[in-house]
Write a protein that holds these residues in place. Structure first.
Motif, PDB file in Angstrom:
ATOM      1  N   SER A 139       0.601  -1.157   0.022  1.00  0.00           N
ATOM      2  CA  SER A 139       0.010  -0.018   0.018  1.00  0.00           C
ATOM      3  C   SER A 139       0.734   1.217   0.070  1.00  0.00           C
ATOM      4  CB  SER A 139      -0.744  -0.134   1.327  1.00  0.00           C
ATOM      5  OG  SER A 139       0.056  -0.140   2.387  1.00  0.00           O
ATOM      6  N   GLU A 140       0.281   2.517  -0.309  1.00  0.00           N
ATOM      7  CA  GLU A 140       1.104   3.829  -0.461  1.00  0.00           C
ATOM      8  C   GLU A 140       1.704   3.778   1.103  1.00  0.00           C
ATOM      9  OE1 GLU A 140       0.651   8.380  -1.212  1.00  0.00           O
ATOM     10  OE2 GLU A 140      -0.614   6.976  -2.131  1.00  0.00           O
ATOM     11  N   GLU A 141       0.754   3.739   2.147  1.00  0.00           N
ATOM     12  CA  GLU A 141       1.324   3.913   3.608  1.00  0.00           C
ATOM     13  C   GLU A 141       2.254   3.131   3.741  1.00  0.00           C
ATOM     14  OE1 GLU A 141      -0.876   3.918   8.038  1.00  0.00           O
ATOM     15  OE2 GLU A 141      -1.954   3.240   6.303  1.00  0.00           O
ATOM     16  N   ALA A 142       2.439   1.517   3.640  1.00  0.00           N
ATOM     17  CA  ALA A 142       3.357   1.092   3.972  1.00  0.00           C
ATOM     18  C   ALA A 142       4.607   1.195   3.211  1.00  0.00           C
ATOM     19  CB  ALA A 142       2.819  -0.678   3.615  1.00  0.00           C
ATOM     20  N   THR A 143       4.417   1.687   1.996  1.00  0.00           N
ATOM     21  CA  THR A 143       5.537   2.109   1.050  1.00  0.00           C
ATOM     22  C   THR A 143       6.267   3.223   1.581  1.00  0.00           C
ATOM     23  OG1 THR A 143       4.484   1.009  -0.923  1.00  0.00           O
ATOM     24  CG2 THR A 143       6.337   2.874  -1.346  1.00  0.00           C
ATOM     25  N   ARG A 144       5.660   4.241   1.966  1.00  0.00           N
ATOM     26  CA  ARG A 144       6.168   5.468   2.591  1.00  0.00           C
ATOM     27  C   ARG A 144       6.955   5.395   3.859  1.00  0.00           C
ATOM     28  NH1 ARG A 144       4.790  10.438   0.585  1.00  0.00           N
ATOM     29  NH2 ARG A 144       3.246  10.580  -1.124  1.00  0.00           N
ATOM     30  N   HIS A 145       6.174   4.302   4.737  1.00  0.00           N
ATOM     31  CA  HIS A 145       6.847   3.929   5.986  1.00  0.00           C
ATOM     32  C   HIS A 145       8.422   3.245   5.346  1.00  0.00           C
ATOM     33  CE1 HIS A 145       7.420   2.471   9.912  1.00  0.00           C
ATOM     34  NE2 HIS A 145       7.894   1.161   9.494  1.00  0.00           N
ATOM     35  N   HIS A 146       8.373   2.358   4.480  1.00  0.00           N
ATOM     36  CA  HIS A 146       9.435   1.640   4.013  1.00  0.00           C
ATOM     37  C   HIS A 146      10.685   2.763   3.652  1.00  0.00           C
ATOM     38  CE1 HIS A 146      12.208  -1.252   2.045  1.00  0.00           C
ATOM     39  NE2 HIS A 146      12.379  -0.573   1.216  1.00  0.00           N
ATOM     40  N   LEU A 147      10.096   3.586   2.725  1.00  0.00           N
ATOM     41  CA  LEU A 147      11.142   4.819   2.211  1.00  0.00           C
ATOM     42  C   LEU A 147      11.557   5.728   3.291  1.00  0.00           C
ATOM     43  CD1 LEU A 147       9.285   5.676  -1.162  1.00  0.00           C
ATOM     44  CD2 LEU A 147      11.074   4.021  -0.669  1.00  0.00           C
ATOM     45  N   LYS A 148      10.817   5.789   4.239  1.00  0.00           N
ATOM     46  CA  LYS A 148      11.091   6.813   5.491  1.00  0.00           C
ATOM     47  C   LYS A 148      12.389   5.898   6.408  1.00  0.00           C
ATOM     48  CE  LYS A 148       7.166   9.704   5.769  1.00  0.00           C
ATOM     49  NZ  LYS A 148       5.771   9.851   6.517  1.00  0.00           N
ATOM     50  N   ASN A 149      12.185   4.583   6.392  1.00  0.00           N
ATOM     51  CA  ASN A 149      12.913   3.605   7.171  1.00  0.00           C
ATOM     52  C   ASN A 149      14.300   3.624   6.545  1.00  0.00           C
ATOM     53  OD1 ASN A 149      13.587   1.923   9.356  1.00  0.00           O
ATOM     54  ND2 ASN A 149      13.823   0.543   7.518  1.00  0.00           N
ATOM     55  N   LEU A 150      14.234   3.771   5.241  1.00  0.00           N
ATOM     56  CA  LEU A 150      15.496   3.997   4.319  1.00  0.00           C
ATOM     57  C   LEU A 150      16.277   5.225   4.580  1.00  0.00           C
ATOM     58  CD1 LEU A 150      14.568   2.326   0.647  1.00  0.00           C
ATOM     59  CD2 LEU A 150      15.792   1.227   2.690  1.00  0.00           C
ATOM     60  N   VAL A 151      15.521   6.327   4.733  1.00  0.00           N
ATOM     61  CA  VAL A 151      16.244   7.511   4.999  1.00  0.00           C
ATOM     62  C   VAL A 151      16.737   7.576   6.384  1.00  0.00           C
ATOM     63  CG1 VAL A 151      15.548   9.940   5.485  1.00  0.00           C
ATOM     64  CG2 VAL A 151      14.557   8.978   3.609  1.00  0.00           C
ATOM     65  N   ARG A 152      16.025   7.056   7.388  1.00  0.00           N
ATOM     66  CA  ARG A 152      16.790   6.930   8.766  1.00  0.00           C
ATOM     67  C   ARG A 152      17.919   5.926   8.758  1.00  0.00           C
ATOM     68  NH1 ARG A 152      11.190   6.717  10.205  1.00  0.00           N
ATOM     69  NH2 ARG A 152      11.086   4.571  10.108  1.00  0.00           N
ATOM     70  N   GLU A 153      17.902   4.784   7.837  1.00  0.00           N
ATOM     71  CA  GLU A 153      19.131   4.050   7.866  1.00  0.00           C
ATOM     72  C   GLU A 153      20.306   4.661   7.239  1.00  0.00           C
ATOM     73  OE1 GLU A 153      19.672   0.758   9.150  1.00  0.00           O
ATOM     74  OE2 GLU A 153      17.759   1.600  10.209  1.00  0.00           O
ATOM     75  N   ALA A 154      20.079   5.642   6.288  1.00  0.00           N
ATOM     76  CA  ALA A 154      20.848   6.441   5.626  1.00  0.00           C
ATOM     77  C   ALA A 154      21.810   7.229   6.386  1.00  0.00           C
ATOM     78  CB  ALA A 154      20.451   6.984   4.227  1.00  0.00           C
ATOM     79  N   TRP A 155      20.847   7.773   7.373  1.00  0.00           N
ATOM     80  CA  TRP A 155      21.315   9.042   8.244  1.00  0.00           C
ATOM     81  C   TRP A 155      22.279   8.211   9.141  1.00  0.00           C
ATOM     82  CZ3 TRP A 155      21.855  13.811   8.819  1.00  0.00           C
ATOM     83  CH2 TRP A 155      21.286  14.805   8.285  1.00  0.00           C
ATOM     84  N   LYS A 156      21.778   7.005   9.865  1.00  0.00           N
ATOM     85  CA  LYS A 156      22.694   6.110  10.707  1.00  0.00           C
ATOM     86  C   LYS A 156      24.147   5.866  10.141  1.00  0.00           C
ATOM     87  CE  LYS A 156      19.045   3.645  12.730  1.00  0.00           C
ATOM     88  NZ  LYS A 156      18.288   2.288  12.918  1.00  0.00           N
ATOM     89  N   GLN A 157      24.117   5.540   8.723  1.00  0.00           N
ATOM     90  CA  GLN A 157      25.239   4.997   8.083  1.00  0.00           C
ATOM     91  C   GLN A 157      26.239   6.471   7.865  1.00  0.00           C
ATOM     92  OE1 GLN A 157      26.412   1.876   6.815  1.00  0.00           O
ATOM     93  NE2 GLN A 157      28.468   3.448   6.939  1.00  0.00           N
ATOM     94  N   MET A 158      25.690   7.638   7.594  1.00  0.00           N
ATOM     95  CA  MET A 158      26.439   8.742   7.634  1.00  0.00           C
ATOM     96  C   MET A 158      27.030   9.488   8.767  1.00  0.00           C
ATOM     97  SD  MET A 158      25.370  11.856   4.928  1.00  0.00           S
ATOM     98  CE  MET A 158      23.518  12.251   5.815  1.00  0.00           C
ATOM     99  N   ASN A 159      26.078   9.301   9.883  1.00  0.00           N
ATOM    100  CA  ASN A 159      26.296   9.338  11.399  1.00  0.00           C
ATOM    101  C   ASN A 159      27.845   8.748  11.552  1.00  0.00           C
ATOM    102  OD1 ASN A 159      24.370  10.896  11.786  1.00  0.00           O
ATOM    103  ND2 ASN A 159      23.314   9.561  12.852  1.00  0.00           N
ATOM    104  N   GLU A 160      27.905   7.553  11.278  1.00  0.00           N
ATOM    105  CA  GLU A 160      29.352   6.717  11.434  1.00  0.00           C
ATOM    106  C   GLU A 160      30.461   7.017  10.577  1.00  0.00           C
ATOM    107  OE1 GLU A 160      30.364   1.966  12.666  1.00  0.00           O
ATOM    108  OE2 GLU A 160      28.071   2.594  11.560  1.00  0.00           O
ATOM    109  N   ASP A 161      29.946   7.344   9.374  1.00  0.00           N
ATOM    110  CA  ASP A 161      31.023   7.725   8.228  1.00  0.00           C
ATOM    111  C   ASP A 161      31.696   9.092   8.409  1.00  0.00           C
ATOM    112  OD1 ASP A 161      30.395   5.473   6.647  1.00  0.00           O
ATOM    113  OD2 ASP A 161      29.079   6.553   5.423  1.00  0.00           O
ATOM    114  N   VAL A 162      30.766  10.068   9.094  1.00  0.00           N
ATOM    115  CA  VAL A 162      31.532  11.277   9.264  1.00  0.00           C
ATOM    116  C   VAL A 162      32.642  11.568  10.393  1.00  0.00           C
ATOM    117  CG1 VAL A 162      29.803  12.935   8.168  1.00  0.00           C
ATOM    118  CG2 VAL A 162      29.717  12.379  10.719  1.00  0.00           C
ATOM    119  N   ILE A 163      32.262  10.375  11.567  1.00  0.00           N
ATOM    120  CA  ILE A 163      33.174   9.932  12.499  1.00  0.00           C
ATOM    121  C   ILE A 163      34.374   9.375  12.278  1.00  0.00           C
ATOM    122  CG2 ILE A 163      33.509   9.246  14.915  1.00  0.00           C
ATOM    123  CD1 ILE A 163      30.491  10.018  15.602  1.00  0.00           C
TER     124      ILE A 163
END
Length: 555
Positions: free
Chosen positions: A469-493
């Motif tokens: 569904s669109e709602e489930a898809t938006r949840h999935h994509l927002k989770n990809l955004v959060r995971e990208a932030w986590k990776q970037m947090n580690e990369d800049v340190i």
């Protein structure tokens, strides 16, 4: 093959919301030497404040205030030294002595925010041993919950405690946000965490918060310096954007009706990415590059026929204008603008940095054009890519890689073939930043772009591929955004051959993306929030009580 006289597609983009004649006339009294001298005098007082001894929590709150007020770039050495002193004086026992969630979470956030690695285990004592969940008794500690919530966004991939902290604090704050005395602070945090907010806009908001807070422990000189410094930096921005408006009008591309005329918005992107006043070269050149990215993106997405786009891509690959008359007039003009702008930037880099940057920029433009062409092929063949197939092209096509590359060679005094080749390989920190840009863009613009006949975006690719569904898809994509932030947090340190302003630009591109696409397409439809944000950064000066500011400068 289509010609300029034949019927072409139209995206019906809105015209610019800005009068370029007025933009070219922007000036500010805060550009005068006397104001800069006042900033210099007040900086010495703040250095003394940062260095002086005080209770640990007060020291941490002071450092946090300095950075949230947009003053951190003045005191990088002093802040690093103060935080190192906190680390040196913080044994494992000292962490556990503070049974204070606010102090622990604030310390954790500031250390990671400033490049110090600290283990997530410092939060274990606030969790129950049997369930590994945060204790119920913390639900009434609003200050602690806010600090825990903000700290949780500095988590790395695989850090379960930080994930739990985010879920727990978010849930508690949601239940408190309606009638609590701190409702305004809670709602602001839940709207977007500090880590995801661009510094200049957060600084402007935080000044108002400090002004309103009668119980604040903030030293008045900090607020006075923040206001004055904001206005001085704004005067620099005004000079820069007025010159860019003159360049844009002289180029004549503001008259192109098929594409987005977004000079001011492009400048905002780049001012948010690298905001420090000394990096005007980045803002000028990267704004020009961003204009070219949007222009060529619209040529590929909207204006050109399939045959024309194939030919245009060959011209970009050859980087040769000797047979440019083979291109239709409008596309020829666009390619020439891109070609000349790139070569002008290459000339500046050769003159100022002593390095030929054009081969590297050309390589990135080839990558851009190939992904634009691939997306055009999908459109003309009615192809529906999978999400991964789409992201393989679209994370490049959105242009973040080129802009981030600019952030390095315009701010670094030491350019080398090895480092530039490393950047052209698109290291993880660049990819994650561009991925956040792509996904936040798609979450905001997908419906409008699909309605006008564009390709599938990530939202529709995933829905088509999985049946979600669109709602489930938006949840999935927002989770990809959060995971990208986590990776970037580690990369800049982690150790990185390209540190300094470049790493800040990677974080800030993602932050600007969160801002532009939080509620709507703030780039394609640049009114409301985007226009107001531009006014906050460039147009509206911060009111200053002259007598008090003058006294602080002279004391």
């Amino acid at each position: 093959m289509a010609t300029d006289g034949s019927k072409r597609r139209s995206a019906n983009f809105r015209p610019s919301a800005w009068d370029y004649n007025l933009v070219q006339s922007l000036r500010s009294e805060y550009g005068e030497k006397e104001h800069m001298e006042r900033v210099t005098k007040m900086k010495e007082k703040v250095k003394d404040l940062i260095r002086c001894k005080m209770p640990r929590v007060q020291k941490l709150e002071q450092i946090d205030a300095v950075q949230r007020l947009g003053l951190g770039y003045h005191f990088e050495v002093e802040i690093k030294d103060a935080l190192q002193a906190v680390i040196d004086g913080t044994t494992n026992t000292a962490w556990t002595v503070d049974n204070d969630l606010h102090t622990t979470a604030l310390r954790f956030r500031l250390l990671r925010q400033n490049g110090f690695n600290v283990e997530q285990g410092v939060f274990e004592r606030f969790m129950t041993k049997c369930t590994s969940s945060f204790k119920e008794s913390l639900r009434e500690d609003v200050e602690g919950l806010l600090s825990l919530y903000e700290a949780s966004f500095y988590g790395f991939k695989g850090e379960a405690i930080m994930d739990e902290a985010r879920t727990y604090a978010s849930t508690c704050l949601e239940n408190l946000k309606e009638n609590h005395i701190w409702a305004k602070k809670i709602n602001h945090a839940l709207d977007m965490p500090v880590h995801w907010r661009p510094n200049r806009l957060e600084a402007r908001r935080f000044m108002d918060i400090c002004e309103e807070d009668q119980c604040s422990r903030l030293n008045p000189v900090l607020l006075d310096l923040a206001k004055l410094d904001f206005n001085v930096v704004q005067s620099i921005y005004r000079d820069e954007v007025s010159k860019l408006a003159r360049w844009w009008v002289d180029l004549g591309l503001n008259k192109m009706e098929f594409c987005r005329d977004r000079l001011m918005e492009h400048y905002l992107w780049n001012a948010l990415m690298v905001y420090e006043p000394q990096f005007g070269a980045f803002r000028e050149m990267s704004t020009k590059i961003t204009c070219m990215i949007t222009l060529m993106d619209d040529v590929y997405d909207v204006f050109g026929s399939w045959e024309e786009l194939q030919l245009l891509t060959k011209f970009i690959e050859r980087w040769d204008i000797s047979e440019i008359d083979k291109l239709p007039p409008t596309i020829r003009t666009c390619f020439l603008a891109m070609y000349n702008t790139t070569n002008e930037i290459g000339y500046w880099t050769m003159k100022v940095r002593g390095f030929n940057i054009i081969p590297y920029l050309h390589k990135l433009w080839i990558n851009q054009s190939k992904t634009w062409l691939e997306e055009a092929k999908w459109y003309h063949e009615c192809h529906k890519p999978t999400l991964q197939e789409y992201l393989n092209a679209s994370v490049t096509s959105i242009g973040g890689h080129v802009v981030l590359f600019c952030s390095y060679f315009t701010t670094s005094d030491k350019l080398s073939k090895e480092t530039l080749e490393y950047l052209c390989s698109i290291p993880n920190v660049m990819y994650c930043s561009s991925l956040i840009l792509r996904l936040t863009n798609d979450l905001s613009t997908s419906s409008a772009e699909l309605a006008r006949g564009d390709n599938f975006k990530s939202l529709h690719c995933y829905m088509n591929e999985t049946g979600a569904s669109e709602e489930a898809t938006r949840h999935h994509l927002k989770n990809l955004v959060r995971e990208a932030w986590k990776q970037m947090n580690e990369d800049v340190i982690d150790a990185n051959p390209c540190s300094g302003p470049f790493l800040g630009a990677c974080l800030n591109l993602a932050r600007a993306s969160q801002l532009f696409y939080q509620y709507m397409d703030g780039h394609g439809i640049p009114d409301c929030e985007t226009k107001d944000n531009l006014k906050s950064i460039i147009i509206r000066s911060v009111p200053i009580k002259q007598q008090r500011a003058a006294k602080c400068a002279s004391d």
